[in-house]
Write a protein that holds these residues in place. Structure first.
Motif, short mmCIF file in Angstrom:
data_model
loop_
_atom_site.label_atom_id
_atom_site.label_comp_id
_atom_site.label_asym_id
_atom_site.label_seq_id
_atom_site.Cartn_x
_atom_site.Cartn_y
_atom_site.Cartn_z
N ASP A 68 106.17 43.82 65.98
CA ASP A 68 106.80 42.72 66.49
C ASP A 68 108.15 42.70 65.60
O ASP A 68 108.22 42.23 64.48
CB ASP A 68 106.05 41.54 66.10
CG ASP A 68 106.40 40.22 66.63
OD1 ASP A 68 107.65 40.11 67.20
OD2 ASP A 68 105.96 39.37 66.56
N THR A 73 106.29 42.34 61.64
CA THR A 73 105.01 42.37 61.48
C THR A 73 104.30 43.57 62.60
O THR A 73 104.97 43.78 63.42
CB THR A 73 103.94 41.33 61.55
OG1 THR A 73 104.09 40.72 62.76
CG2 THR A 73 104.31 40.53 60.42
N TYR A 74 103.32 44.44 61.95
CA TYR A 74 102.78 45.20 62.72
C TYR A 74 101.26 44.90 63.20
O TYR A 74 100.60 44.20 62.54
CB TYR A 74 102.66 46.83 62.13
CG TYR A 74 104.07 47.45 61.99
CD1 TYR A 74 104.55 48.24 62.66
CD2 TYR A 74 104.70 47.12 60.70
CE1 TYR A 74 105.65 49.06 62.56
CE2 TYR A 74 106.02 47.64 60.55
CZ TYR A 74 106.30 48.53 61.36
OH TYR A 74 107.68 49.06 61.20
N THR A 75 100.78 45.27 64.40
CA THR A 75 99.56 45.31 64.67
C THR A 75 99.03 46.39 64.86
O THR A 75 99.21 47.12 65.75
CB THR A 75 99.38 44.31 66.00
OG1 THR A 75 100.06 42.96 65.83
CG2 THR A 75 98.08 44.02 66.28
N LYS A 87 91.57 44.31 65.43
CA LYS A 87 93.28 44.34 65.04
C LYS A 87 93.27 43.90 63.72
O LYS A 87 92.70 42.93 63.29
CB LYS A 87 93.60 43.49 66.09
CG LYS A 87 93.44 43.80 67.75
CD LYS A 87 94.29 42.93 68.52
CE LYS A 87 94.14 43.63 69.96
NZ LYS A 87 94.66 42.69 70.98
N THR A 88 94.51 44.46 63.23
CA THR A 88 94.83 43.92 61.81
C THR A 88 96.35 43.82 61.87
O THR A 88 97.02 44.85 62.54
CB THR A 88 94.77 45.22 60.87
OG1 THR A 88 93.01 45.17 60.75
CG2 THR A 88 94.83 44.63 59.68
N VAL A 89 96.84 42.68 61.61
CA VAL A 89 98.27 42.42 61.54
C VAL A 89 98.68 42.53 60.06
O VAL A 89 98.08 41.93 59.09
CB VAL A 89 98.66 40.87 61.90
CG1 VAL A 89 99.98 40.27 61.80
CG2 VAL A 89 98.15 40.88 63.25
#
Length: 121
Positions: A68, A73-75, A87-89
């Protein structure tokens, strides 16, 4: 030839390991009655240690990853012990996952994740 995603192989190996452990669990009462050495057998112990070891090794393998750009940030999508998606943000500085660089459509996203776009100090 396309990029090979290990996600399908990891899932397949885990499913096979879980399946073989379930079969051995069903056969264990018969084996315990038949022989006194079943509980000391290295093979019997491996049936139960292998799924745990596989999960520990592959729990951080990223199946899918999205970035994003607005929040930077990454998911990451990984699989849990029951092979369900998790899912991990996270932010770039918090990365502690196994990511396949060949799966990135845009090389700049991988460079950003690793920190190659930052000045070297």
């Amino acid at each position: 030839m396309g990029v090979y995603n290990l996600a399908r192989a990891v899932r397949g190996v885990k499913m096979f390991s879980y399946g073989s452990s379930m079969v051995s669990l069903c056969l264990m009462p018969h084996m315990l009655i038949s022989t006194n050495l079943a509980h000391q057998s290295l093979a019997m112990q491996a049936f139960f240690i292998t799924p745990i070891l596989l999960h520990v090794i592959t729990e951080d393998y990223v199946v899918r990853l999205s970035h994003d750009t607005e929040t930077d940030t990454y998911t990451a999508v990984t699989s849990d012990v029951f092979l369900m998606e998790k899912k991990t943000v996270f932010h770039q500085r918090q990365m502690g996952l196994l990511v396949n660089p060949d799966l990135f459509l845009l090389p700049r996203d991988y460079k950003h994740l690793i920190g190659y776009d930052q000045p070297f100090s």
